[in-house]
Motif scaffolding. Sequence first.
Motif, PDB file in Angstrom:
ATOM      1  N   GLU A 140      -5.462  10.482   0.966  1.00 50.27           N
ATOM      2  CA  GLU A 140      -5.169  11.920   0.952  1.00 50.27           C
ATOM      3  C   GLU A 140      -3.772  12.230   0.441  1.00 50.27           C
ATOM      4  O   GLU A 140      -3.471  13.374   0.114  1.00 50.27           O
ATOM      5  CB  GLU A 140      -5.393  12.552   2.332  1.00 50.27           C
ATOM      6  CG  GLU A 140      -4.391  12.119   3.379  1.00 50.27           C
ATOM      7  CD  GLU A 140      -4.872  10.967   4.255  1.00 50.27           C
ATOM      8  OE1 GLU A 140      -4.494  10.935   5.418  1.00 50.27           O
ATOM      9  OE2 GLU A 140      -5.619  10.095   3.768  1.00 50.27           O
ATOM     10  N   TYR A 194     -11.667  12.907  -5.287  1.00 49.18           N
ATOM     11  CA  TYR A 194     -10.505  13.457  -4.586  1.00 49.18           C
ATOM     12  C   TYR A 194     -10.362  14.956  -4.859  1.00 49.18           C
ATOM     13  O   TYR A 194     -10.234  15.756  -3.929  1.00 49.18           O
ATOM     14  CB  TYR A 194      -9.247  12.706  -5.028  1.00 49.18           C
ATOM     15  CG  TYR A 194      -7.950  13.277  -4.513  1.00 49.18           C
ATOM     16  CD1 TYR A 194      -7.475  12.932  -3.254  1.00 49.18           C
ATOM     17  CD2 TYR A 194      -7.194  14.154  -5.292  1.00 49.18           C
ATOM     18  CE1 TYR A 194      -6.277  13.453  -2.781  1.00 49.18           C
ATOM     19  CE2 TYR A 194      -6.006  14.676  -4.826  1.00 49.18           C
ATOM     20  CZ  TYR A 194      -5.547  14.323  -3.567  1.00 49.18           C
ATOM     21  OH  TYR A 194      -4.366  14.850  -3.100  1.00 49.18           O
ATOM     22  N   TYR A 226      -9.980   8.303   2.730  1.00 49.87           N
ATOM     23  CA  TYR A 226      -9.929   7.463   1.546  1.00 49.87           C
ATOM     24  C   TYR A 226     -11.196   7.674   0.736  1.00 49.87           C
ATOM     25  O   TYR A 226     -12.293   7.711   1.296  1.00 49.87           O
ATOM     26  CB  TYR A 226      -9.837   5.978   1.925  1.00 49.87           C
ATOM     27  CG  TYR A 226      -8.496   5.580   2.491  1.00 49.87           C
ATOM     28  CD1 TYR A 226      -7.527   5.029   1.675  1.00 49.87           C
ATOM     29  CD2 TYR A 226      -8.225   5.752   3.839  1.00 49.87           C
ATOM     30  CE1 TYR A 226      -6.301   4.647   2.192  1.00 49.87           C
ATOM     31  CE2 TYR A 226      -6.993   5.377   4.365  1.00 49.87           C
ATOM     32  CZ  TYR A 226      -6.038   4.825   3.538  1.00 49.87           C
ATOM     33  OH  TYR A 226      -4.827   4.453   4.057  1.00 49.87           O
ATOM     34  N   TRP A 227     -11.020   7.792  -0.580  1.00 51.91           N
ATOM     35  CA  TRP A 227     -12.144   7.988  -1.478  1.00 51.91           C
ATOM     36  C   TRP A 227     -12.222   6.813  -2.441  1.00 51.91           C
ATOM     37  O   TRP A 227     -11.216   6.382  -2.994  1.00 51.91           O
ATOM     38  CB  TRP A 227     -11.988   9.297  -2.242  1.00 51.91           C
ATOM     39  CG  TRP A 227     -11.982  10.463  -1.317  1.00 51.91           C
ATOM     40  CD1 TRP A 227     -13.073  11.089  -0.773  1.00 51.91           C
ATOM     41  CD2 TRP A 227     -10.840  11.152  -0.803  1.00 51.91           C
ATOM     42  NE1 TRP A 227     -12.664  12.117   0.052  1.00 51.91           N
ATOM     43  CE2 TRP A 227     -11.299  12.176   0.046  1.00 51.91           C
ATOM     44  CE3 TRP A 227      -9.476  10.984  -0.964  1.00 51.91           C
ATOM     45  CZ2 TRP A 227     -10.447  13.034   0.712  1.00 51.91           C
ATOM     46  CZ3 TRP A 227      -8.619  11.837  -0.296  1.00 51.91           C
ATOM     47  CH2 TRP A 227      -9.111  12.852   0.531  1.00 51.91           C
ATOM     48  N   GLU A 259     -10.521   9.945  -8.702  1.00 55.47           N
ATOM     49  CA  GLU A 259      -9.773  11.203  -8.845  1.00 55.47           C
ATOM     50  C   GLU A 259     -10.716  12.399  -8.848  1.00 55.47           C
ATOM     51  O   GLU A 259     -10.421  13.437  -8.250  1.00 55.47           O
ATOM     52  CB  GLU A 259      -8.925  11.170 -10.120  1.00 55.47           C
ATOM     53  CG  GLU A 259      -8.180  12.460 -10.425  1.00 55.47           C
ATOM     54  CD  GLU A 259      -7.077  12.809  -9.433  1.00 55.47           C
ATOM     55  OE1 GLU A 259      -6.605  13.965  -9.471  1.00 55.47           O
ATOM     56  OE2 GLU A 259      -6.679  11.954  -8.621  1.00 55.47           O
ATOM     57  N   HIS A 287      -2.695  10.875  -2.264  1.00 48.90           N
ATOM     58  CA  HIS A 287      -2.852  10.610  -3.683  1.00 48.90           C
ATOM     59  C   HIS A 287      -2.247   9.267  -4.072  1.00 48.90           C
ATOM     60  O   HIS A 287      -1.789   9.076  -5.199  1.00 48.90           O
ATOM     61  CB  HIS A 287      -2.265  11.761  -4.512  1.00 48.90           C
ATOM     62  CG  HIS A 287      -3.046  12.010  -5.768  1.00 48.90           C
ATOM     63  ND1 HIS A 287      -2.457  12.027  -6.995  1.00 48.90           N
ATOM     64  CD2 HIS A 287      -4.358  12.243  -5.989  1.00 48.90           C
ATOM     65  CE1 HIS A 287      -3.369  12.262  -7.920  1.00 48.90           C
ATOM     66  NE2 HIS A 287      -4.533  12.396  -7.329  1.00 48.90           N
TER      67      HIS A 287
END
Length: 161
Positions: free
Chosen positions: A19, A143, A2-3, A140, A21
């Motif tokens: 991951e 990611y 997770y970002w 984003e 999205h």
Amino acid sequence: MYWLGLDPGVSGGIAILDEYHMLKAWKMPETERDISDVFESLRKLVTFAIIESVHAFKGQGVSSTFTFGRNYGFLRGMLIAHKIPFEEVTPGKWQAYMGIKSIKDEKKAAHKNRLKGMAQRLFPTLKITLATADAILIAEYLYRREMKHEVAKRQVSGEGR
């Protein structure tokens, strides 16, 4: 994985991408306790975070500059206290990476609406607001950057061939 993307302004936001999205975004909570509660709920999930590193602007009032600095410092403290690894990124760096070009003499509101429009195109099923758009695009950015590194690692190791 997770970002987490953080836009530290009072009218900023918090966004988390996984991951697959899949995204969740929040308008910046109004109280420090509410912010802490969000971090507490995310701390075991988040792999890495990016906080936008910005500075005071010419013509910005003393009070708003102080408030912004306090919020920025509080968010950094939350990342540290919840043991979430992070780095800072300037608006120019993440926006360039995302292909967002600056337009000479563009008003701030027009620029913010362009960012919102990009976030809406990337996540058409999500309700995007001016408060969440930057945080979403910062997440984003992280990611895309991390996925690019993952692909490169696989290519070097021979995976995925």
